[in-house]
Design a protein around this motif. Structure first.
Motif, PDB file in Angstrom:
ATOM      1  N   ASP A  25      81.294 205.034  13.081  1.00  0.00           N
ATOM      2  CA  ASP A  25      80.505 206.257  13.105  1.00  0.00           C
ATOM      3  C   ASP A  25      79.087 205.873  12.691  1.00  0.00           C
ATOM      4  N   LEU A  26      78.132 206.013  13.592  1.00  0.00           N
ATOM      5  CA  LEU A  26      76.776 205.546  13.323  1.00  0.00           C
ATOM      6  C   LEU A  26      76.019 206.430  12.335  1.00  0.00           C
ATOM      7  N   ALA A  27      76.646 207.511  11.873  1.00  0.00           N
ATOM      8  CA  ALA A  27      76.055 208.318  10.808  1.00  0.00           C
ATOM      9  C   ALA A  27      76.426 207.792   9.428  1.00  0.00           C
ATOM     10  N   ASP A  28      77.220 206.739   9.365  1.00  0.00           N
ATOM     11  CA  ASP A  28      77.628 206.161   8.080  1.00  0.00           C
ATOM     12  C   ASP A  28      76.386 205.767   7.268  1.00  0.00           C
ATOM     13  N   PRO A  29      76.342 206.136   5.994  1.00  0.00           N
ATOM     14  CA  PRO A  29      75.141 205.856   5.184  1.00  0.00           C
ATOM     15  C   PRO A  29      74.885 204.369   4.965  1.00  0.00           C
ATOM     16  N   GLY A  30      75.869 203.520   5.244  1.00  0.00           N
ATOM     17  CA  GLY A  30      75.665 202.089   5.071  1.00  0.00           C
ATOM     18  C   GLY A  30      74.981 201.419   6.234  1.00  0.00           C
ATOM     19  N   ILE A  31      74.588 202.184   7.248  1.00  0.00           N
ATOM     20  CA  ILE A  31      73.961 201.630   8.447  1.00  0.00           C
ATOM     21  C   ILE A  31      72.451 201.820   8.406  1.00  0.00           C
ATOM     22  N   THR A  32      71.731 200.736   8.686  1.00  0.00           N
ATOM     23  CA  THR A  32      70.275 200.791   8.819  1.00  0.00           C
ATOM     24  C   THR A  32      69.897 200.266  10.195  1.00  0.00           C
ATOM     25  N   VAL A  33      69.283 201.122  10.997  1.00  0.00           N
ATOM     26  CA  VAL A  33      68.874 200.746  12.348  1.00  0.00           C
ATOM     27  C   VAL A  33      67.442 200.244  12.315  1.00  0.00           C
ATOM     28  N   ARG A  34      67.228 199.046  12.849  1.00  0.00           N
ATOM     29  CA  ARG A  34      65.890 198.457  12.888  1.00  0.00           C
ATOM     30  C   ARG A  34      65.280 198.700  14.260  1.00  0.00           C
ATOM     31  N   THR A  35      64.227 199.476  14.311  1.00  0.00           N
ATOM     32  CA  THR A  35      63.534 199.721  15.573  1.00  0.00           C
ATOM     33  C   THR A  35      62.145 199.100  15.601  1.00  0.00           C
ATOM     34  N   ASP A  36      61.700 198.552  14.474  1.00  0.00           N
ATOM     35  CA  ASP A  36      60.339 198.040  14.383  1.00  0.00           C
ATOM     36  C   ASP A  36      60.125 196.768  15.185  1.00  0.00           C
TER      37      ASP A  36
END
Length: 358
Positions: free
Chosen positions: A168-179
């Protein structure tokens, strides 16, 4: 000026065998309306999820033609839809229903598949009890991770063993890098790394199942159908140009060469669909088929990009936003085929088989 403002369907078969024209035309029209917008591409993906056949279902040709029709109209639409449909096919192969993997009350899920590897990035999976696992590390090439609701993610359960997990990509342990995403191709589909820290996940299949299943090769052929459709979209611009004014021999030569390349690659895709449905594309045979089809289509795409540039000159690159965007999108997308490295892998496979392939 003759322009294709509402692109038609894209077929892999001869006219007498064309099927489901209206549904393909509707898909192409919807994809054209996406026009590089990832949000609209996600809406289209969810809408297609329940109607597009799964690979190996007896209607694989329809699946590949749908993907090609999307890509000929808009590569953002195809790139997003292909991943969503591939995830649904994987879950189907694992006998899992998507609704059973989504928390109650959630809207229609949007899916991605994050299975790439890269030097310096590693994602570890450890059991924490029952069907719950914990993911820690970094996964590269995670397309639209910040916009999707769920993903199928491969992670290492041992030194060299991978397993597939639902996240589940809403999991608080996930950080998405878009930079880090600076691409001019598919700019609305950022595919940067994702960091997982104590992220809860559910396994799909056992260790190694993701790569062993026949559908792994079939999914790779689906991506090739998108590349081929993107090349068709470019070739259509050359077709338009010969209708706009009387063509010279050079323009006609490019048009003829485009037809030869696209027809050969399209025939290869249609034959692959038939082999999948006949049960002839499993195990080593499936892997060999996928390598050949992907390689042939990738070479065709490279030729189409070059010939389109020679036939049309700089004007559409400078003044036609859709054409310029399609060139950039396709150049990036087709590099999922690793050119000479994948050719070498095919050569190694043929040599190890010990039997002349021709």
């Amino acid at each position: 000026m003759t322009r294709i403002e509402s692109p038609g369907p894209t077929w892999l078969t001869v006219p007498g065998k064309r099927t489901a024209e209206s549904s393909l035309r509707d898909a192409a029209t919807a994809a054209f309306a996406v026009n590089g917008d990832a949000g609209r591409a996600l809406e289209l993906s969810r809408a297609l999820g329940g109607s597009v056949p799964r690979p190996g279902s007896g209607r694989t040709l329809r699946l590949l033609e749908t993907l090609a029709s999307l890509a000929a109209a808009d590569l953002t639409a195809a790139r997003v839809a292909e991943a969503h449909l591939d995830a649904l096919a994987i879950l189907d192969q694992a006998a899992l229903h998507p609704a059973g993997l989504v928390a109650g009350g959630s809207p229609e899920p949007s899916w991605g598949v994050f299975a790439a590897e890269a030097a310096g990035s590693r994602l570890e999976a450890r059991p924490v009890g029952g069907a719950r696992w914990r993911l820690d590390g970094t996964k590269p090439w995670c397309s639209l991770a910040g916009s999707l609701s769920h993903a199928l993610v491969t992670a290492n359960t041992a030194a060299t063993t991978q397993r597939l997990f639902v996240v589940d990509l809403a999991d608080p342990g996930i950080t998405v890098r878009t930079d880090t995403w600076v691409s001019r191709g598919l700019p609305a589909v950022p595919s940067g790394p994702v960091e997982f820290r104590g992220t809860m996940a559910r396994p799909v299949g056992d260790d190694g199942w993701y790569l062993r299943r026949p559908g792994f090769a079939w999914g790779g052929i689906g991506v090739a159908a998108c590349w081929w459709g993107g090349a068709v979209g470019l070739a259509r611009r050359v077709w338009e140009s010969v209708l706009e004014r009387e063509p010279d021999q050079i323009a006609l030569a490019h048009l003829g060469a485009l037809d030869l390349a696209l027809t050969a690659a399209g025939t290869s895709l249609a034959a692959a669909a038939a082999a999948i449905d006949a049960g002839d594309a499993v195990g080593d045979q499936g892997a060999l088929l996928a390598a050949r089809v992907r390689g042939q289509v990738a070479r065709t795409v490279d030729e189409v990009i070059t010939r389109t540039g020679h036939a049309l000159g700089p004007a559409p690159l400078a003044f036609d936003a859709r054409h310029a965007g399609r060139i950039a999108d396709l150049q990036l997308y087709v590099r999922q085929h690793h050119a000479e490295r994948d050719d070498a892998a095919l050569g190694r496979r043929l040599r190890d088989a010990g039997v002349s392939p021709w």
